[in-house]
Design a protein around this motif. Structure first.
Motif, PDB file in Angstrom:
ATOM      1  N   MET A 156     -34.540  24.151   7.556  1.00  0.00           N
ATOM      2  CA  MET A 156     -33.946  25.083   6.604  1.00  0.00           C
ATOM      3  C   MET A 156     -34.109  24.513   5.195  1.00  0.00           C
ATOM      4  O   MET A 156     -33.814  23.349   4.942  1.00  0.00           O
ATOM      5  CB  MET A 156     -32.466  25.308   6.923  1.00  0.00           C
ATOM      6  CG  MET A 156     -31.801  26.372   6.046  1.00  0.00           C
ATOM      7  SD  MET A 156     -30.061  26.628   6.482  1.00  0.00           S
ATOM      8  CE  MET A 156     -30.227  27.324   8.111  1.00  0.00           C
ATOM      9  N   THR A 157     -34.581  25.322   4.265  1.00  0.00           N
ATOM     10  CA  THR A 157     -34.816  24.860   2.912  1.00  0.00           C
ATOM     11  C   THR A 157     -33.501  24.612   2.196  1.00  0.00           C
ATOM     12  O   THR A 157     -32.426  25.086   2.604  1.00  0.00           O
ATOM     13  CB  THR A 157     -35.641  25.897   2.149  1.00  0.00           C
ATOM     14  OG1 THR A 157     -34.892  27.131   2.086  1.00  0.00           O
ATOM     15  CG2 THR A 157     -36.972  26.139   2.843  1.00  0.00           C
ATOM     16  N   SER A 158     -33.602  23.871   1.088  1.00  0.00           N
ATOM     17  CA  SER A 158     -32.396  23.556   0.322  1.00  0.00           C
ATOM     18  C   SER A 158     -31.757  24.808  -0.272  1.00  0.00           C
ATOM     19  O   SER A 158     -30.534  24.904  -0.377  1.00  0.00           O
ATOM     20  CB  SER A 158     -32.735  22.562  -0.785  1.00  0.00           C
ATOM     21  OG  SER A 158     -33.730  23.097  -1.656  1.00  0.00           O
ATOM     22  N   ALA A 159     -32.578  25.780  -0.669  1.00  0.00           N
ATOM     23  CA  ALA A 159     -32.035  27.018  -1.218  1.00  0.00           C
ATOM     24  C   ALA A 159     -31.231  27.778  -0.168  1.00  0.00           C
ATOM     25  O   ALA A 159     -30.164  28.333  -0.463  1.00  0.00           O
ATOM     26  CB  ALA A 159     -33.161  27.896  -1.760  1.00  0.00           C
ATOM     27  N   ALA A 160     -31.730  27.811   1.070  1.00  0.00           N
ATOM     28  CA  ALA A 160     -30.998  28.495   2.135  1.00  0.00           C
ATOM     29  C   ALA A 160     -29.686  27.783   2.451  1.00  0.00           C
ATOM     30  O   ALA A 160     -28.658  28.430   2.681  1.00  0.00           O
ATOM     31  CB  ALA A 160     -31.870  28.582   3.384  1.00  0.00           C
ATOM     32  N   VAL A 161     -29.711  26.456   2.465  1.00  0.00           N
ATOM     33  CA  VAL A 161     -28.480  25.701   2.706  1.00  0.00           C
ATOM     34  C   VAL A 161     -27.476  25.941   1.587  1.00  0.00           C
ATOM     35  O   VAL A 161     -26.268  26.055   1.810  1.00  0.00           O
ATOM     36  CB  VAL A 161     -28.798  24.200   2.844  1.00  0.00           C
ATOM     37  CG1 VAL A 161     -27.522  23.389   2.964  1.00  0.00           C
ATOM     38  CG2 VAL A 161     -29.683  23.959   4.056  1.00  0.00           C
TER      39      VAL A 161
END
Length: 216
Positions: free
Chosen positions: A1-6
């Protein structure tokens, strides 16, 4: 999971926790009647909250009354009012700060300042969770102590209401969401703080000297 999604996940959990705190603050079910001993069969149930108390009849009718005096209220009720209102306001501030610094918005140019703003928003969410935990645990301690106190009449014993459980769930969401936002922003800042530098390889020309264009 990308940092933006987190980051978006943490923001969503923080918003849910903030809404849960507002819901718990308004509900009158912080303490409810305990049906024990001679008080096991009653025709009415008493709810006590931060702002009012309600009497629910067995027929389904409910009558609520707002507390007449603020200064006459117990210390735990006054503290619960103050802290839950502060958390509701801080939650709104945390939402705006996090949205301004989020990766999915363009309010601020990407960089260290943007990451610091997001970390500040996550820290405010964590602070909200800690603050709202104080009145919840205070109320729970009083309810449990009075319940097992033999000097308290059975008719005055209370049990923990639904508002306390909603508040605890909201606290968990605030803490977890704030930690996700902070951790995601910290990792992103670490990745961008050490940029990779590339240099063109130096290749000698036919006369044994290095081409000057490699130095441009």
């Amino acid at each position: 999971m990308t940092s933006a999604a987190v980051e978006i996940l943490g923001l969503g959990l923080g918003i849910l926790g903030w809404v849960g705190v507002i819901l718990a603050c308004g509900l009158p079910m912080w303490q409810v009647s305990a049906f024990i001993d001679v008080n096991i069969v009653v025709a009415q149930t008493i709810w006590e909250g931060l702002w009012m108390n309600c009497v629910v009849q067995s027929t389904g009718q409910m009558q609520c009354k707002v507390y007449d005096s603020i200064l006459a209220l117990p210390a735990e009720v006054q503290a619960g009012r103050a802290l839950t209102v502060i958390v509701a306001l801080l939650g709104l501030v945390a939402l705006m700060v996090t949205v301004v610094g989020a990766q999915c918005t363009n309010c601020i140019r990407p960089g260290k300042m943007k990451s610091r703003i997001v970390i500040a928003g996550g820290a405010i969410y964590i602070l909200c969770g800690v603050l709202v935990l104080v009145p919840l645990c205070w109320f729970a301690n009083i309810v449990i102590s009075d319940f097992y106190d033999p000097t308290v009449p059975p008719s005055q014993k209370r049990e923990m209401g639904a508002a306390l459980y909603i508040g605890w769930a909201a606290t968990a969401l605030l803490l977890f969401g704030g930690c996700l936002i902070c951790c995601c922003s910290c990792s992103q800042r670490d990745e961008t703080s050490f940029p990779v530098k590339y240099s063109a390889p130096r290749r000698p020309t036919s006369n044994g000297e290095y081409d000057k264009k490699n130095y441009v």
